[in-house]
Design a protein around this motif. Structure first.
Motif, PDB file in Angstrom:
ATOM      1  N   MET A 169       0.834  -1.191   0.000  1.00 47.12           N
ATOM      2  CA  MET A 169       0.000   0.000   0.000  1.00 47.12           C
ATOM      3  C   MET A 169       0.874   1.248   0.000  1.00 47.12           C
ATOM      4  SD  MET A 169      -2.978   1.372  -0.131  1.00 47.12           S
ATOM      5  CE  MET A 169      -4.103   0.007   0.167  1.00 47.12           C
ATOM      6  N   ILE A 170       0.394   2.285  -0.664  1.00 48.36           N
ATOM      7  CA  ILE A 170       1.103   3.558  -0.784  1.00 48.36           C
ATOM      8  C   ILE A 170       0.368   4.603   0.046  1.00 48.36           C
ATOM      9  CG2 ILE A 170       1.808   5.371  -2.403  1.00 48.36           C
ATOM     10  CD1 ILE A 170       1.580   3.067  -4.572  1.00 48.36           C
ATOM     11  N   LEU A 171       1.117   5.460   0.702  1.00 50.63           N
ATOM     12  CA  LEU A 171       0.547   6.614   1.388  1.00 50.63           C
ATOM     13  C   LEU A 171       0.831   7.849   0.563  1.00 50.63           C
ATOM     14  CD1 LEU A 171      -0.762   8.041   3.838  1.00 50.63           C
ATOM     15  CD2 LEU A 171       1.551   8.229   4.808  1.00 50.63           C
ATOM     16  N   ILE A 172      -0.230   8.581   0.216  1.00 47.80           N
ATOM     17  CA  ILE A 172      -0.090   9.861  -0.474  1.00 47.80           C
ATOM     18  C   ILE A 172      -0.415  10.970   0.509  1.00 47.80           C
ATOM     19  CG2 ILE A 172      -0.911  11.346  -2.350  1.00 47.80           C
ATOM     20  CD1 ILE A 172      -1.723   8.819  -3.870  1.00 47.80           C
ATOM     21  N   LEU A 173       0.545  11.822   0.773  1.00 41.63           N
ATOM     22  CA  LEU A 173       0.284  13.015   1.562  1.00 41.63           C
ATOM     23  C   LEU A 173      -0.268  14.054   0.609  1.00 41.63           C
ATOM     24  CD1 LEU A 173       3.603  12.998   3.634  1.00 41.63           C
ATOM     25  CD2 LEU A 173       1.373  12.059   4.284  1.00 41.63           C
ATOM     26  N   GLY A 174      -1.554  14.358   0.756  1.00 42.09           N
ATOM     27  CA  GLY A 174      -2.263  15.057  -0.307  1.00 42.09           C
ATOM     28  C   GLY A 174      -2.706  16.462   0.012  1.00 42.09           C
TER      29      GLY A 174
ATOM     30  N   LEU B 185       6.543  14.920  -4.756  1.00 42.95           N
ATOM     31  CA  LEU B 185       5.923  15.335  -6.015  1.00 42.95           C
ATOM     32  C   LEU B 185       5.580  16.813  -5.896  1.00 42.95           C
ATOM     33  CD1 LEU B 185       4.493  15.046  -8.750  1.00 42.95           C
ATOM     34  CD2 LEU B 185       2.531  14.035  -7.550  1.00 42.95           C
ATOM     35  N   ARG B 186       6.298  17.657  -6.643  1.00 46.41           N
ATOM     36  CA  ARG B 186       6.093  19.104  -6.591  1.00 46.41           C
ATOM     37  C   ARG B 186       5.937  19.664  -7.992  1.00 46.41           C
ATOM     38  NH1 ARG B 186       5.398  18.367  -2.061  1.00 46.41           N
ATOM     39  NH2 ARG B 186       6.282  19.371  -0.221  1.00 46.41           N
ATOM     40  N   ARG B 187       4.822  20.310  -8.231  1.00 45.22           N
ATOM     41  CA  ARG B 187       4.649  21.005  -9.504  1.00 45.22           C
ATOM     42  C   ARG B 187       5.694  22.111  -9.645  1.00 45.22           C
ATOM     43  NH1 ARG B 187       0.317  24.239  -6.431  1.00 45.22           N
ATOM     44  NH2 ARG B 187      -0.847  22.297  -6.303  1.00 45.22           N
ATOM     45  N   PRO B 188       6.075  22.454 -10.874  1.00 48.42           N
ATOM     46  CA  PRO B 188       7.044  23.548 -11.057  1.00 48.42           C
ATOM     47  C   PRO B 188       6.504  24.868 -10.525  1.00 48.42           C
ATOM     48  CG  PRO B 188       6.821  22.239 -13.061  1.00 48.42           C
ATOM     49  CD  PRO B 188       5.716  21.803 -12.148  1.00 48.42           C
ATOM     50  N   GLY B 189       7.414  25.737 -10.114  1.00 42.31           N
ATOM     51  CA  GLY B 189       7.008  27.059  -9.663  1.00 42.31           C
ATOM     52  C   GLY B 189       6.625  27.943 -10.841  1.00 42.31           C
ATOM     53  N   PHE B 190       6.192  29.146 -10.539  1.00 44.32           N
ATOM     54  CA  PHE B 190       5.813  30.089 -11.586  1.00 44.32           C
ATOM     55  C   PHE B 190       7.050  30.542 -12.365  1.00 44.32           C
ATOM     56  CE2 PHE B 190       2.319  31.143  -8.439  1.00 44.32           C
ATOM     57  CZ  PHE B 190       1.331  30.490  -9.157  1.00 44.32           C
ATOM     58  N   ALA B 191       6.877  30.758 -13.648  1.00 49.54           N
ATOM     59  CA  ALA B 191       7.949  31.307 -14.474  1.00 49.54           C
ATOM     60  C   ALA B 191       8.186  32.759 -14.069  1.00 49.54           C
ATOM     61  CB  ALA B 191       7.574  31.220 -15.950  1.00 49.54           C
ATOM     62  N   ALA B 192       9.408  33.059 -13.665  1.00 47.86           N
ATOM     63  CA  ALA B 192       9.719  34.387 -13.133  1.00 47.86           C
ATOM     64  C   ALA B 192       9.570  35.473 -14.194  1.00 47.86           C
ATOM     65  CB  ALA B 192      11.138  34.406 -12.573  1.00 47.86           C
ATOM     66  N   VAL B 193       9.106  36.614 -13.758  1.00 54.90           N
ATOM     67  CA  VAL B 193       8.951  37.780 -14.617  1.00 54.90           C
ATOM     68  C   VAL B 193       9.850  38.892 -14.076  1.00 54.90           C
ATOM     69  CG1 VAL B 193       7.345  39.577 -15.392  1.00 54.90           C
ATOM     70  CG2 VAL B 193       6.607  37.178 -15.304  1.00 54.90           C
TER      71      VAL B 193
ATOM     72  N   VAL C  10       4.418   9.080  -0.972  1.00 51.58           N
ATOM     73  CA  VAL C  10       4.560  10.177  -1.930  1.00 51.58           C
ATOM     74  C   VAL C  10       4.025  11.441  -1.276  1.00 51.58           C
ATOM     75  CG1 VAL C  10       3.956  11.102  -4.190  1.00 51.58           C
ATOM     76  CG2 VAL C  10       4.296   8.639  -3.906  1.00 51.58           C
ATOM     77  N   ASP C  11       4.913  12.401  -1.087  1.00 51.33           N
ATOM     78  CA  ASP C  11       4.518  13.687  -0.528  1.00 51.33           C
ATOM     79  C   ASP C  11       4.083  14.596  -1.673  1.00 51.33           C
ATOM     80  OD1 ASP C  11       4.230  16.136   0.644  1.00 51.33           O
ATOM     81  OD2 ASP C  11       6.344  16.403   1.148  1.00 51.33           O
ATOM     82  N   ALA C  12       2.772  14.739  -1.819  1.00 55.93           N
ATOM     83  CA  ALA C  12       2.211  15.615  -2.851  1.00 55.93           C
ATOM     84  C   ALA C  12       1.455  16.759  -2.193  1.00 55.93           C
ATOM     85  CB  ALA C  12       1.297  14.825  -3.784  1.00 55.93           C
ATOM     86  N   THR C  13       1.993  17.245  -1.076  1.00 59.48           N
ATOM     87  CA  THR C  13       1.367  18.356  -0.374  1.00 59.48           C
ATOM     88  C   THR C  13       1.684  19.677  -1.074  1.00 59.48           C
ATOM     89  OG1 THR C  13       3.297  18.489   1.094  1.00 59.48           O
ATOM     90  CG2 THR C  13       1.427  17.181   1.861  1.00 59.48           C
ATOM     91  N   HIS C  14       1.117  20.743  -0.540  1.00 58.89           N
ATOM     92  CA  HIS C  14       1.361  22.079  -1.079  1.00 58.89           C
ATOM     93  C   HIS C  14       2.845  22.416  -0.956  1.00 58.89           C
ATOM     94  CE1 HIS C  14       1.210  26.495  -1.350  1.00 58.89           C
ATOM     95  NE2 HIS C  14       0.075  26.317  -2.022  1.00 58.89           N
ATOM     96  N   PRO C  15       3.408  23.127  -1.927  1.00 55.91           N
ATOM     97  CA  PRO C  15       4.834  23.464  -1.868  1.00 55.91           C
ATOM     98  C   PRO C  15       5.262  24.192  -0.600  1.00 55.91           C
ATOM     99  CG  PRO C  15       3.986  23.898  -4.058  1.00 55.91           C
ATOM    100  CD  PRO C  15       2.794  23.549  -3.210  1.00 55.91           C
TER     101      PRO C  15
END
Length: 233
Positions: free
Chosen positions: A1-6, A90-98, A62-67
C-alpha cells in the motif's frame, strides 16, 4: 500500500491512478476528496508517522502536499528514513519568473516595507497575522474564513480556484489594487492573477518556496507513477 500526503490536484490525480491511502491535514472543512481510502488529521510528529507507516504496512510514501507545507514534508522524510520506507516528493514547477517581481524568503519579509496602498493578498489565512500591523488596505482571498489577528483594513473574499485572467482583471480593477502579494505555489489554478497583474502593470511581491529535504523529487504525476513502479510499490 502507498501513502499519499495530499491536498493538491496532483495528489488527487495520483490517487486515481494507483492504489493508495490519501492523507489530508484537515485544515479545510470541505476539501476536495480523492478517490480511494482517505484519512484526515495529523500523525503526531515524526515518531507517530513512523509508527503508523509500520503498523499499516506502507511500502512507499509520496509527498504531494502544497509546496509551502514545509513541516509535514520534513516530518515525512525523517519518518521514512527511520523505518526504511521509500519516499518521493511530487512538486509542480514554480511560476515562471517575470522581470521586476520582488522575491522574498518569507511572508514576514513580504509584509516588511510593503509597497502600495491597496494590496491583493493571496498567501492564505494562516499568514494574515504577519500583515496585522500594516497600514495598507487589503483584499485577502482564501478558502476558509480567517481568525484574528489580521489587518485592520481588510476585505475577505472566500473563493476557491481555478481563476481566469478576465476574472482577476475585473477583481483587481474593481478594488483599485496596486500591489499583489502571493506565494510561488505554481500550477495553473492560481496563475491567472500573475498574468492579470502583469497586464495592469501592478507590482508583484512573491514568496520563494522553502527548501526541500534531500529526497527524490519529481514534477509530474507520470513521473511519480514511474518512480512507484521502479520502487516496487
Amino acid at each position: 500500500m502507498i501513502l499519499i500526503l495530499g491536498g493538491t490536484g496532483e495528489a488527487r490525480e495520483l490517487a486515481a491512478r494507483v492504489p493508495a491511502i490519501s492523507s489530508l491535514a484537515g485544515r479545510v472543512s470541505s476539501p476536495r476528496l480523492p478517490v480511494g481510502e482517505v484519512r484526515v488529521g495529523g500523525f503526531g510528529g515524526v515518531a507517530g508517522l513512523a509508527s503508523w507507516l509500520q503498523d499499516n504496512d506502507i511500502h512507499a510514501v509520496v509527498d504531494a502536499t502544497h509546496p509551502f507545507a514545509r513541516q509535514i514534508t520534513a516530518n515525512a522524510f525523517e519518518a521514512c528514513t527511520q523505518v526504511g520506507v521509500p519516499f518521493l516528493i511530487l512538486r509542480r514547477p514554480g511560476f515562471a519568473a517575470v522581470e521586476g517581481w520582488r522575491w522574498v524568503d518569507s511572508v514576514a519579509d513580504a509584509a516588511r516595507d510593503l509597497p502600495g496602498s491597496r494590496v491583493f493578498l493571496t498567501t492564505g489565512r494562516q499568514d494574515l497575522a504577519e500583515f496585522a500591523s500594516c497600514p495598507q488596505w487589503f483584499l485577502a482571498r482564501m478558502v476558509e474564513p480567517p481568525e484574528p489577528p489580521m489587518p485592520h483594513r481588510i476585505e475577505v473574499l472566500l473563493s476557491r480556484g481555478p481563476f481566469t485572467v478576465d476574472g482577476e482583471l475585473s477583481l483587481m480593477r474593481s478594488r483599485s489594487i496596486d500591489v499583489l502579494v502571493t506565494k510561488d505555489s505554481g500550477g495553473s489554478m492560481t496563475s491567472a492573477k500573475l498574468e492579470a497583474a502583469q497586464q495592469l502593470g501592478i507590482p508583484v511581491v512573491i514568496v520563494r518556496r522553502p527548501p526541500l529535504p534531500p529526497a527524490s523529487t519529481v514534477a509530474t504525476v507520470d513521473e511519480a507513477v514511474s518512480w512507484l513502479d521502479t520502487a516496487g510499490a
